[in-house]
Design an enzyme around this catalytic site. Structure first.
Site, mmCIF file in Angstrom:
data_model
loop_
_atom_site.group_PDB
_atom_site.id
_atom_site.type_symbol
_atom_site.label_atom_id
_atom_site.label_comp_id
_atom_site.label_asym_id
_atom_site.label_seq_id
_atom_site.Cartn_x
_atom_site.Cartn_y
_atom_site.Cartn_z
ATOM 1 N N ASN A 256 74.423 51.392 86.837
ATOM 2 C CA ASN A 256 75.057 50.650 87.937
ATOM 3 C C ASN A 256 74.813 51.309 89.295
ATOM 4 O OD1 ASN A 256 76.889 52.799 88.191
ATOM 5 N ND2 ASN A 256 78.504 51.773 87.028
ATOM 6 N N ASP A 257 73.935 52.315 89.338
ATOM 7 C CA ASP A 257 73.708 53.046 90.588
ATOM 8 C C ASP A 257 73.150 52.136 91.681
ATOM 9 O OD1 ASP A 257 74.495 55.270 89.242
ATOM 10 O OD2 ASP A 257 72.549 56.300 89.306
ATOM 11 N N ASP B 224 81.151 56.748 89.641
ATOM 12 C CA ASP B 224 81.698 55.457 89.244
ATOM 13 C C ASP B 224 82.957 55.623 88.400
ATOM 14 O OD1 ASP B 224 80.663 56.273 86.745
ATOM 15 O OD2 ASP B 224 78.789 55.182 87.077
ATOM 16 N N HIS C 122 90.427 47.091 109.761
ATOM 17 C CA HIS C 122 89.084 46.602 110.057
ATOM 18 C C HIS C 122 88.328 46.388 108.745
ATOM 19 C CE1 HIS C 122 88.977 51.065 110.052
ATOM 20 N NE2 HIS C 122 87.905 50.876 109.306
ATOM 21 N N ARG D 297 97.525 54.732 100.031
ATOM 22 C CA ARG D 297 97.309 55.593 101.192
ATOM 23 C C ARG D 297 96.680 54.687 102.247
ATOM 24 N NH1 ARG D 297 92.737 56.893 104.616
ATOM 25 N NH2 ARG D 297 93.001 59.000 105.417
ATOM 26 N N ASP E 200 94.782 53.775 105.744
ATOM 27 C CA ASP E 200 93.824 54.288 106.710
ATOM 28 C C ASP E 200 94.191 53.828 108.118
ATOM 29 O OD1 ASP E 200 91.193 55.597 107.254
ATOM 30 O OD2 ASP E 200 90.663 53.568 107.904
ATOM 31 N N GLU F 280 97.842 57.711 107.003
ATOM 32 C CA GLU F 280 96.983 58.694 107.666
ATOM 33 C C GLU F 280 97.463 58.861 109.109
ATOM 34 O OE1 GLU F 280 92.356 59.414 109.083
ATOM 35 O OE2 GLU F 280 93.135 57.404 108.730
ATOM 36 N N HIS G 296 88.359 64.514 103.252
ATOM 37 C CA HIS G 296 87.037 63.975 103.559
ATOM 38 C C HIS G 296 86.787 63.876 105.052
ATOM 39 C CE1 HIS G 296 89.796 60.630 103.888
ATOM 40 N NE2 HIS G 296 88.870 59.902 104.479
ATOM 41 N N ASP G 297 87.814 64.069 105.871
ATOM 42 C CA ASP G 297 87.701 63.976 107.327
ATOM 43 C C ASP G 297 87.700 65.330 108.017
ATOM 44 O OD1 ASP G 297 87.506 61.199 107.652
ATOM 45 O OD2 ASP G 297 89.664 60.940 107.455
ATOM 46 N N ASP H 139 82.243 66.008 107.842
ATOM 47 C CA ASP H 139 81.375 64.902 107.466
ATOM 48 C C ASP H 139 79.998 65.021 108.148
ATOM 49 O OD1 ASP H 139 80.479 62.440 106.584
ATOM 50 O OD2 ASP H 139 81.551 61.320 108.123
#
Length: 828
Positions: free
Chosen positions: A306-307, A345, A442, A528, A530, A559, A627-628, A698
């Site tokens: 499924n990549d 996945d 968004h 969570r 965003d 966040e 991740h930020d 990032d």
């Protein structure tokens, strides 16, 4: 019955108030507006007697822009950065905009918002502060107290300073409804100004307040009172509830006076327009959570078929380009590193639930999983479906082609959707909770609604969903200026489009109760959110009501990067990602020449505990990185940088050391973890930190997970699982899981020694007491930790090398290793 309350004026009866109200002649300090930037002019100055209760400065703000604008507004800490709350109006002068705003005395940060999307600081104001996003916030100080840092008051002089008095029952700092019978009530005075503060009720009952926090400028006093008329202290019987006037009696020297304004609480049911203050309860499971954050594309590839096209080999060296990257015409940072996919996945995640169980975590936060083009999925193509590259490749398009976004009855379940729900079921059966990222501000450009607007223009059924700047030629507003992320249109009340709002509400129902039978056990456990600050608060209040109706035990975290009082009032979120915890923790443990003192570190955390309701504090997502940000080991390897600042090699700090961190950096990362596991709130681990992953912000903080069974990786001398580091994580998490007092017990600072750089605190409940000693210095320390009165005399070590601890003269004497910790448990 749940009670709500409203502050109101109280009728003055004979014998009430119990002492004369405090007046200006009883004070020495005279308020002064101070110098304000030329863009502000004073319209109204508040009366001295009521300044801290209801008084505000009314100011007129005027700015002249060099370029034409469609709209201009003021946004700041005073309106929760709501760009719709304080619009300016054009004047007859070319480029000039003006408007009035009411502000309380104190320090405010603000920006000017042009055309709803361009945020700039006030160039006419010389005072500014870093906004955390490569820009600045302007700073406005109003009144004397905004310009001084230490209290000039003296206990015993018979004077009480009006300027220092504050009690706002709509602010959780001053009034928290603990349950249906008890409330926590607080009052502020200047530091060392008042000898005694007493809460007094019209029926004659009183409750003395005690200092909860004493700083250089203010003292915060508190007490707990029982419901009814709130006229009984916590150990007195409850009485029937009725409207209840109250005040505060202030005593110093020969002066005995009451709060200068009349106060009363009225049951919400007795006043139709009462602003309800709900009893704030957060899920009990979240109080016991140890969170693990996962970016699914980067966690584990369990189903290569499924990549996405051109998925990178999992073990490939991060900075070495793939063949198709070399021929793309792009460079690493511009932009092929951001476009990568690795094929993680649902199957890969499910196959590693046993690993997570062994690690000790019990709650999973997944970055967005909805259909999207990017690896991170913050650019949703469709909230209705899980990305097919996470499940069955190719099953999205046929399903979406038959569906109407505005009609949930047309929505179907793809094989990938079913695979995700099966994973949720499996995870829950193993004791995990699962929440997902809700990105409701968004979408991505391929979203069907946005594509329909581009194709059919104003006649589109979704024409009112997005912030359209121009129809001819077509131009839209994107989040943070990115055209690839079309932003929903907003008003002061939330989303401008009713159909867009209902779509998000239907999406919420779909994933929380998939089969719609009223039993949410087959759905996710929460969200969570965003960039929730981009949508005005009223939307989130309505959305929270929906979430809690579907599942009263659901968890909501936002966040929010700074202080979050307005979000944690029982009407919006249960918690936030606690970056206000992360900042001082990294500055204390990871600092070098700019190291934060342990005293300041303790003060910062105490300020947060006081500001937020206990129910929120117990479930805050206490992270150190995400991740930020850069990863925690790299933070420690690059000391003295402000949190999440100058950590991007490509654009703000080419000198950032992006190499594998030193042993010392990893030791500091482990010490930060131990603070997470012993402090108040729910600790959160970013995937891979436990095996030693590192990297700048990032994209390098988003490398694919290191797995021992996939070794050797390319560049094997750097890319390998650090077993000792992983074992430390397992032991620290096990420590928290083994002791309820570390999860839900009380907290009390016992020591903050600036010379030794040692912090010690007590965690306790009805069953156990633990003393935690953290040494953030580079030298071993022998410390004396003072114990509370009547504390046990016998303590045993449950973390660290010490086998026991000596108690002499009311203090524990203990050796704490450098960059290390000792945890003691009271022996039975």
């Amino acid at each position: 019955m749940t009670m709500g309350f409203l502050i109101a004026a109280a009728a003055v009866a004979a014998g009430w108030p119990p002492a004369p109200p405090l007046r200006s002649e009883n004070s020495m300090l005279i308020d002064d507006l101070g110098t304000v930037p030329p863009t502000f002019q004073t319209v109204i100055r508040p009366a001295t007697e009521t300044r801290n209760i209801a008084g505000r400065y009314r100011l007129r703000f005027t700015i002249t822009l060099k370029q034409p604008a469609r709209s201009v507004a003021l946004a700041g800490t005073f309106n929760n950065w709501n760009k719709f709350a304080n619009p300016l109006a054009p004047t007859d002068e070319p480029g000039a905009w003006t408007g009035e705003i009411d502000l309380t005395p104190g320090m405010h940060q603000y920006k000017i918002v042009i055309d709803g999307e361009r945020w700039i600081h006030d160039e006419a104001n010389p005072e500014k502060t870093d906004d955390g996003n490569k820009g600045f916030n302007s700073v406005l100080r109003l009144g004397l107290l905004a310009h001084i840092t230490e209290s000039p008051a003296k206990i015993g002089d018979g004077k009480i300073e009006l300027l220092g008095l504050e009690h706002d029952a709509q602010n959780t700092l001053y009034w928290q409804q603990l349950d249906e019978q008890r409330a926590l009530v607080r009052y502020r005075t200047l530091a060392h100004d008042v000898r005694k503060v007493t809460l007094a009720f019209r029926d004659g009952a009183t409750a003395e307040l005690t200092p909860a926090d004493e700083g250089p400028l203010f003292t915060l006093w508190e007490t707990i009172v029982r419901a009814g008329c709130f006229s009984k202290v916590a150990d007195k019987p409850e009485i029937e509830m009725s409207p209840c006037p109250y005040t505060f009696i202030l005593e110093d020297g020969d002066l005995r006076a009451t709060h200068p304004a009349e106060l009363a609480y009225v049951p919400a049911h007795a006043h139709e327009r009462a602003k309800r203050t709900p009893i704030f309860h957060t899920p009990d499971w979240a109080k016991n959570a140890v969170w693990y954050q996962i970016m699914l594309d980067r966690f584990r590839n369990g189903q290569p078929e499924n990549d996405p096209d051109n998925a990178r080999p999992w073990r490939s060296e991060w900075f070495t380009p793939s063949r198709w990257e070399e021929t793309s015409g792009e460079t690493f940072y511009k932009w092929f590193a951001f476009h990568r996919h690795y094929g993680g996945d649902i199957a890969g995640l499910e196959s590693k639930l046993g690993y997570l169980k062994e690690l000790g975590v019990n709650a999973i936060y997944l970055n967005p999983v909805f259909k999207a083009d990017s690896h991170h999925k913050y650019d949703a193509t469709n909230y209705v479906h899980i990305d097919d590259h996470f499940g069955t490749k190719g099953d999205y398009e046929p399903a979406a082609a038959k569906e109407n976004l505005l009609d949930p009855t047309t929505w179907t379940w793809t094989e990938t959707d079913k695979r995700f729900l099966a994973f949720v079921k499996t995870a829950k059966s193993m004791g995990f909770r699962v929440i997902i990222d809700g990105v409701f501000n968004h979408v991505g450009q391929p979203h069907p609604a946005f594509q329909d607007v581009k194709k059919t223009g104003k006649s589109s059924a979704y024409a009112d969903w997005f912030e359209i700047v121009s129809w001819e030629p077509f131009k839209h507003a994107g989040w943070a200026g990115f055209d690839s992320l079309p932003a929903f249109r907003k008003t002061a009340d939330g989303l401008a489009s009713e159909t867009a709002k209902q779509h998000i509400f239907n999406i919420t129902r779909r994933w929380m109760d998939p089969n719609g039978d009223g039993d949410p056990s087959d759905g996710i456990d929460g969200w969570r959110l965003d960039v929730p600050n981009e949508i005005p608060l009223p939307f989130w209040a309505e959305w929270r009501d929906l979430v809690k109706r579907i599942n009263p035990d659901a968890y909501i975290s936002g966040e929010i990067w700074d202080r979050a009082e307005k979000w944690l009032d029982g009407r919006h979120f249960d918690a936030v990602m606690n970056y206000e915890f992360s900042r001082p923790l990294i500055a204390w443990i990871g600092g070098k020449s700019k190291k934060m003192s342990v005293v300041e570190f303790d003060r910062r955390l105490r300020s947060l505990r006081l500001a937020y309701p206990l129910e929120a504090t117990l479930v805050m997502q206490n992270l150190v990185c995400s991740h930020d940000t850069d990863r925690v080991a790299s933070m420690m390897h690059n000391p003295d940088l402000a949190y999440d600042q100058q950590n991007r090699v490509q654009d703000n700090n080419p000198a950032y050391d992006n190499s594998k961190p030193s042993a010392g950096a990893y030791a500091k990362a482990r010490l930060a973890l131990l603070v997470q596991m012993t402090y108040v709130g729910a600790p959160m681990i970013y995937y891979g930190d436990e095996v030693g992953m590192w990297g700048a912000d990032d994209p390098t903080c988003r490398k694919p997970m290191l797995w021992e069974d996939l070794q050797p990786y390319d560049k094997p001398d750097e890319n390998f699982v650090m077993r000792e580091h992983l074992e430390y994580y397992r032991r620290a998490i096990a420590l928290r899981n083994a002791h309820p007092a570390l999860r839900t017990g009380s907290f009390r600072t016992l020591l903050a020694d600036p010379k030794l750089d040692v912090w010690a605190f007590l965690r306790a409940d009805d069953r156990e007491q633990l003393v935690v000693c953290i040494n953030a210095s580079g030298a071993d320390a022998r410390v004396r930790v003072p114990l509370p009165e009547h504390a046990p005399r016998n303590w045993k070590s449950i973390w660290g090398d010490a086998q026991s601890a000596n108690v002499r003269n009311g203090a524990i004497e203990i050796d704490v290793p450098k960059i290390g910790a000792v945890v003691l448990e009271a022996a039975p």
